[in-house]
Scaffold this active site. Structure first.
Site, mmCIF file in Angstrom:
data_model
loop_
_atom_site.group_PDB
_atom_site.id
_atom_site.type_symbol
_atom_site.label_atom_id
_atom_site.label_comp_id
_atom_site.label_asym_id
_atom_site.label_seq_id
_atom_site.Cartn_x
_atom_site.Cartn_y
_atom_site.Cartn_z
ATOM 1 N N HIS A 94 0.817 -1.213 0.000
ATOM 2 C CA HIS A 94 0.000 0.000 0.000
ATOM 3 C C HIS A 94 0.852 1.265 0.000
ATOM 4 O O HIS A 94 0.564 2.219 0.717
ATOM 5 C CB HIS A 94 -0.948 -0.012 1.204
ATOM 6 C CG HIS A 94 -1.943 -1.109 1.174
ATOM 7 N ND1 HIS A 94 -2.789 -1.393 2.234
ATOM 8 C CD2 HIS A 94 -2.252 -2.003 0.197
ATOM 9 C CE1 HIS A 94 -3.554 -2.416 1.915
ATOM 10 N NE2 HIS A 94 -3.244 -2.804 0.685
ATOM 11 N N HIS A 118 -7.436 -0.762 2.212
ATOM 12 C CA HIS A 118 -6.628 -1.082 1.042
ATOM 13 C C HIS A 118 -6.867 -0.016 -0.021
ATOM 14 O O HIS A 118 -8.012 0.265 -0.384
ATOM 15 C CB HIS A 118 -7.008 -2.476 0.532
ATOM 16 C CG HIS A 118 -6.782 -3.552 1.550
ATOM 17 N ND1 HIS A 118 -5.836 -4.532 1.403
ATOM 18 C CD2 HIS A 118 -7.367 -3.779 2.756
ATOM 19 C CE1 HIS A 118 -5.844 -5.322 2.463
ATOM 20 N NE2 HIS A 118 -6.772 -4.876 3.306
#
Length: 618
Positions: free
Chosen positions: A550, A594
């Site tokens: 991420h 996410h």
């Protein structure tokens, strides 16, 4: 090679993966060679890579990843604009769209295969103390490489962005863009918050293991409610929302470019094209084109209106710095003349999760099982585990600091994977685990053919910040990645607390029903600490610093008064005309989930802002 249909390709792939699990690394490599070789028979791309690029376009979009594909599609809605989309990688292929094989994709050439700089306080279980950082080098970018876990984050994340000096980025402003791209078929999604008709398909996976059901039950017994975590309240537990439909990965490429095949003569897409520099006039501080390596030579392409960089949180700061936009002192050190002195490459953020392994008396995912003819038949009916995104099945959010607050701002996410490090030979290789660590902790599971699963406690709002730096002025040299994990003590603390929360679920009746137990094998290099003490788990966290891919924040969005800001609230690079950034690098703070979904949102909002700036309103 003879032309292969969908089922033949799938059977070939799965047979190779099953053999890989049961036999040797050579079979893994052979399977990956199939992914690499580029057979046109299984190429689902819509655009011919033999296009002759024009000398000039209205807009040049650099990077055909999650944001780039969306931006190019939206900008080319104006038939009067000519748009060029450039991608350093090759085409997306059929085998990449089988969700269960996500682990293997990280080992192929569709991954940039970045690695962090060595650390003495993180990534300690990885080879040379360096974490692997996968990034998609393919049409669709990391939306082709990721685990298809769909989350929006928390509404407070975006209100916080606005508070930091970015008008128009509050929750009320970004929600319409989430709904615009979502094509959700999640039946129990909150209708007020979900989008049903957008290009990015979102769904539950049809197949659910007994382990995932036990996880969801245990989390509810711990006090969470089953809910749409993408709705009004994030805290809760649910089976995973995924960017899939009918057991097929729904990448940005598939979502935005497939539907316009042959319909947009004003959109050119060029693959295997590495942009090495944004051309900027040092006198007027205006971007006017790019240099790109493609078709065996370096070419110049001009932009009449704008260059938009959507290359991701690693490649975007690299390209900006190569072009003279970045920290002046650092640029001079590598021989680049600064044009704009901006904090490019700083503010690097990521989510990490120290996976915890458990054994059970019910069946877990094992790759050799995929050769079972019954399962193959079930896949053809869009059932079975093939639609499971790398084995990820369920997800839960907690605000550990305020557990009694039902609508808190979560600081930890637990997601459950229906297999272990030893279930799939690609997993430990993808993470780059040291053999000594693997043998000490996981080899016995493989040797005894035990059923095992993992829970990943992912920290949601880390306080540590890293940096991307240039190694040299050579655009073909990878940048230096200083992840700086655990530089702030909070990140260690919340990671250990999340790990303990995962272990505590084994005390709930849902987990007891499947005889779920912590796999109690000690890390050899943590033996100086009493087992299960806080110090031991701290050592554990520093070893298993698993990135969840991420990376964000390296071209921070903020007002000009913010010395750390690189782009303004309309994503224009400070001090440079006709240059924007639209990808995860603009996030001032990483969101609580996410980021693949939020990057779609960023691209949709960026497209509308550009249309507004040039007077094109549909």
């Amino acid at each position: 090679m003879a032309k292969m249909n969908h089922c033949q390709v799938l059977l070939w792939l799965l047979a190779g993966l099953a053999l890989a699990a049961a036999q040797s690394e050579n079979v893994i490599l052979e399977t990956l060679n199939f992914l690499r070789r580029g057979q046109t028979e299984v190429n689902l791309e819509n655009y011919d890579n033999t296009i002759q690029m024009g000398a000039e376009y209205d807009f040049i979009v650099v990077g055909a990843g999650t944001a780039g594909c969306a931006l190019a599609a939206r900008l080319s809605e104006n038939p009067k604009w000519n748009v060029l989309l450039l991608e350093a990688g090759g085409p997306e292929r059929l085998v990449m769209d089988v969700p269960i094989v996500a682990h293997f994709l990280q080992l192929g050439e569709m991954n940039w295969k970045y690695r962090t700089q060595p650390s003495d306080h993180a990534c300690l279980a990885m080879n040379n103390n360096r974490c692997n950082w996968p990034r998609g080098k393919v049409m669709g970018g990391s939306s082709v490489l990721n685990y298809m876990m769909y989350t929006r984050g928390n509404r407070r994340d975006y209100d916080r962005w606005e508070e930091l000096g970015n008008p128009g980025w509050g929750w009320k402003d970004v929600l319409p863009y989430f709904k615009k791209y979502e094509g959700s078929s999640v039946p129990d999604a909150e209708e007020e918050f979900v989008g049903r008709d957008g290009p990015v398909k979102i769904s539950y996976v049809n197949w659910r293991s007994q382990i995932s059901k036990a996880f969801v039950e245990a989390a509810q017994q711990d006090g969470l409610k089953y809910r749409d975590y993408n709705g009004r309240i994030q805290n809760g537990v649910a089976f995973l929302h995924t960017t899939t439909r009918n057991s097929t990965r729904w990448s940005s490429n598939r979502s935005y470019l497939y539907p316009i095949k042959g319909k947009r003569p004003n959109l050119h897409v060029k693959k295997n094209a590495l942009v090495t520099k944004v051309l900027i006039d040092p006198q007027t501080k205006t971007a006017y084109g790019i240099m790109v390596q493609t078709d065996g030579r370096m070419q110049k392409v001009l932009a009449r209106k704008e260059v938009i960089v959507s290359a991701g949180a690693i490649n975007t700061p690299q390209l900006l710095m190569l072009s003279g936009v970045g920290p002046a002192k650092h640029l001079r050190e590598v021989g680049i003349k600064p044009i704009a002195d901006l904090a490019v490459g700083y503010n690097l953020q990521d989510h990490t999760a120290p996976a915890v392994t458990f054994t059970t008396n019910v069946t877990s995912l094992k790759f050799e099982d995929f050769a079972d003819p019954t399962w193959l038949t079930r896949f053809n009916r869009r059932e079975g585990p093939y639609g499971s995104p790398g084995g990820c099945e369920a997800i839960a959010f907690w605000d550990l600091d305020h557990e009694s607050d039902e609508d808190g701002w979560p600081d930890i996410e637990l997601f459950m994977v229906g297999g272990s490090m030893s279930s799939n030979p690609a997993i430990s290789r993808a993470f780059g685990l040291k053999k000594s660590i693997y043998d000490a902790l996981f080899a016995e599971i493989e040797d005894k053919s035990l059923n095992a699963f993992m829970i990943f406690p992912m920290i949601l709002r880390p306080k540590s910040r890293g940096r991307i730096m240039l190694k040299s002025s050579d655009p073909f040299k990878y940048p230096l990645i200083h992840a700086n994990y655990f530089a702030h003590p909070y990140d260690v603390d919340i990671s250990v607390r999340g790990l303990l929360k995962a272990i505590s679920l084994m005390d709930q009746q849902g987990m007891k029903a499947i005889n779920a137990k912590l796999w109690e094998r000690k890390i050899p290099t943590c033996k100086q600490y009493p087992y299960k003490s806080w110090a031991y788990w701290t050592c554990y966290v520093r070893h298993f610093t698993f990135t969840i891919y991420h990376y964000s924040g390296t071209a921070k969005m903020g007002p000009k008064s913010d010395r750390a800001a690189v782009v303004d609230a309309r994503l224009r690079v400070h001090g440079i005309r006709n240059l924007r950034v639209a990808d995860a690098s603009i996030m001032p703070e990483i969101m609580s989930g996410h980021p693949n979904g939020p990057v779609f949102m960023i691209a949709e909002k960026a497209a509308d802002m550009i249309k507004q700036d040039y007077g094109y309103i549909k």
